[in-house]
Design a protein around this motif. Structure first.
Motif, short mmCIF file in Angstrom:
data_model
loop_
_atom_site.label_atom_id
_atom_site.label_comp_id
_atom_site.label_asym_id
_atom_site.label_seq_id
_atom_site.Cartn_x
_atom_site.Cartn_y
_atom_site.Cartn_z
N GLU A 294 8.90 -2.23 4.29
CA GLU A 294 10.22 -3.05 3.45
C GLU A 294 10.86 -1.80 3.00
OE1 GLU A 294 10.60 -6.39 1.85
OE2 GLU A 294 9.42 -6.88 3.52
N ALA A 295 11.32 -0.82 3.79
CA ALA A 295 12.36 0.13 3.26
C ALA A 295 13.63 -0.28 2.65
CB ALA A 295 12.46 1.04 4.31
N HIS B 268 -2.71 9.07 -8.87
CA HIS B 268 -3.31 8.16 -8.28
C HIS B 268 -2.27 7.13 -7.84
CE1 HIS B 268 -6.99 9.79 -9.27
NE2 HIS B 268 -6.63 9.65 -10.51
N TYR B 269 -2.57 6.24 -6.92
CA TYR B 269 -1.71 5.19 -6.78
C TYR B 269 -2.58 3.92 -6.85
CZ TYR B 269 1.53 1.97 -4.18
OH TYR B 269 2.17 0.94 -3.96
N PRO B 270 -2.01 2.84 -7.49
CA PRO B 270 -3.09 1.51 -7.36
C PRO B 270 -2.80 0.83 -5.92
CG PRO B 270 -0.98 1.15 -8.17
CD PRO B 270 -0.72 2.79 -8.03
N VAL C 186 11.54 2.66 -7.50
CA VAL C 186 10.54 2.62 -6.76
C VAL C 186 9.51 3.75 -6.90
CG1 VAL C 186 10.40 3.11 -4.09
CG2 VAL C 186 12.46 2.16 -4.74
N PHE C 187 8.34 3.22 -6.96
CA PHE C 187 7.25 4.16 -7.19
C PHE C 187 6.43 4.19 -5.91
CE2 PHE C 187 2.83 5.34 -8.69
CZ PHE C 187 3.25 6.17 -9.87
N LYS C 188 6.43 5.54 -5.12
CA LYS C 188 5.93 5.40 -3.90
C LYS C 188 4.24 6.04 -4.11
CE LYS C 188 9.93 6.67 -1.34
NZ LYS C 188 10.27 5.36 -0.63
N SER D 48 0.85 -1.24 0.10
CA SER D 48 0.07 0.07 -0.12
C SER D 48 0.88 1.55 0.01
CB SER D 48 -1.08 -0.05 1.17
OG SER D 48 -0.25 -0.15 2.40
N ASN D 49 2.21 1.02 0.22
CA ASN D 49 3.05 2.35 0.18
C ASN D 49 4.05 2.54 -0.96
OD1 ASN D 49 2.11 2.72 3.13
ND2 ASN D 49 3.53 1.18 3.49
N GLN D 50 4.27 1.37 -1.50
CA GLN D 50 5.23 1.61 -2.76
C GLN D 50 5.11 0.27 -3.49
OE1 GLN D 50 9.01 2.28 -0.98
NE2 GLN D 50 9.19 0.48 0.12
#
Ligand SMILES: *[C@@H]1O[C@H](CO)[C@@H](O)[C@H](O)[C@H]1NC(C)=O
Length: 274
Positions: free
Chosen positions: A236-237, A180-182, A164-166, A150-152
């Motif tokens: 998961e950074a 928007h973010y999926p 990395v797409f945040k 949900s974060n990236q």
């Protein structure tokens, strides 16, 4: 280790527990087009996609995923593969669909494959980044992964993050309708092989050499670990070594970045580029 670490580890193990079930192309995928050009071999352990003059082919996963870690090992078409496109992507359905893409654009013998990535959210794409690879992807299998939380979204190759797409919806979503973010639509996994010599080769400059057909791309060791809740396991950074690898790839192998393409977006770059 502080006192919470064991709980965190257990939590991660549970949320990504599907990883422990070994996969099988028979039980996990349906062949959706191209008939026997898509072949499942070795008791379900391998998949081959074939392209000939008449048709390519494609498969899709039986299961849908809302957040997952997906790994696939792929060995791309050797030799002159110019004009062919091998894809491996996640997608939901409908006009406002979400999508996370890996596409591999073939090339003449000895010239590099282009690895194309993109993200669609709510039907809106235009987030392309393209890379050369630091190895010949036709000689052996390599692991291409998508970690979608949900974060990236982290795209990686053999464990090296390349993109990395945040999720920046809280920051940008309310003020800019272009972002928007999926995160709401479940996706299936797809893989296809098709002929795209009208665009893939520098706008159709090079045509597919059909005397080299059939073209074959091979897949194995598919793995999909679902995460059960949207905010689980997400953080998961990247550690400092992964961060370094990411920068190394982007500095040396990235050949296209939509965020640097000011010509393409004369009204201004997409909001997350700033
Ligand atoms: C093929 O290789 C050439 C030479 O390195 C490169 O310019 C081109 O972008 C590559 N990709 C495609 C799809 O033609």
């Amino acid at each position: 280790m502080d006192m919470y670490t064991p709980f965190l580890l257990l939590f991660l193990l549970l949320t990504f527990s599907a990883a422990l079930v070994s996969s099988n192309f028979y039980s996990d995928f349906d062949i959706t087009w191209g008939d026997d050009r898509a072949k499942i071999l070795d008791n379900g352990q391998q998949l081959q996609l074939t392209l000939d003059r008449t048709s390519g082919c494609g498969i899709q996963s039986k299961q849908e995923y809302l957040f997952a870690k997906i790994d696939m090992q792929i060995k791309l078409i050797p030799g002159n593969s110019a004009g062919t496109v091998t894809t491996y992507y996640l997608s939901s359905q409908g006009p406002k669909h979400d999508e996370i893409d890996f596409e591999f654009l073939g090339n003449l013998s000895g010239d590099p494959y282009i690895m194309h990535t993109n993200v669609f959210a709510q039907g809106l794409g235009n987030r392309e980044q393209q890379f050369y690879l630091w190895f010949d992807p036709t000689l052996d299998f390599h692991t291409y992964s998508v970690l979608w939380t949900s974060n990236q979204i982290i795209f990686s190759v053999d464990g090296t993050p390349v993109r990395v797409f945040k999720n920046r919806e809280t920051e940008l979503g309310n003020v800019d309708t272009n972002y928007h973010y999926p995160k709401n639509q479940a996706m299936r996994i797809y893989s296809t092989l098709w002929n795209a010599d009208d665009w893939a080769t520098r706008g159709g400059l090079v045509k597919t050499d059909w005397t080299k057909a059939p073209f074959v791309a091979s897949f194995r060791n598919f793995n999909a670990a679902t995460s059960s809740s949207s905010d689980s396991a997400a953080e998961e950074a990247l550690d400092s070594n992964q961060e370094q690898r990411l920068q190394w790839v982007r500095k040396n192998y990235m050949i296209y970045n939509y965020c640097a393409d000011t010509k393409r977006f004369p009204q201004g770059l997409p909001p997350e580029c700033k």
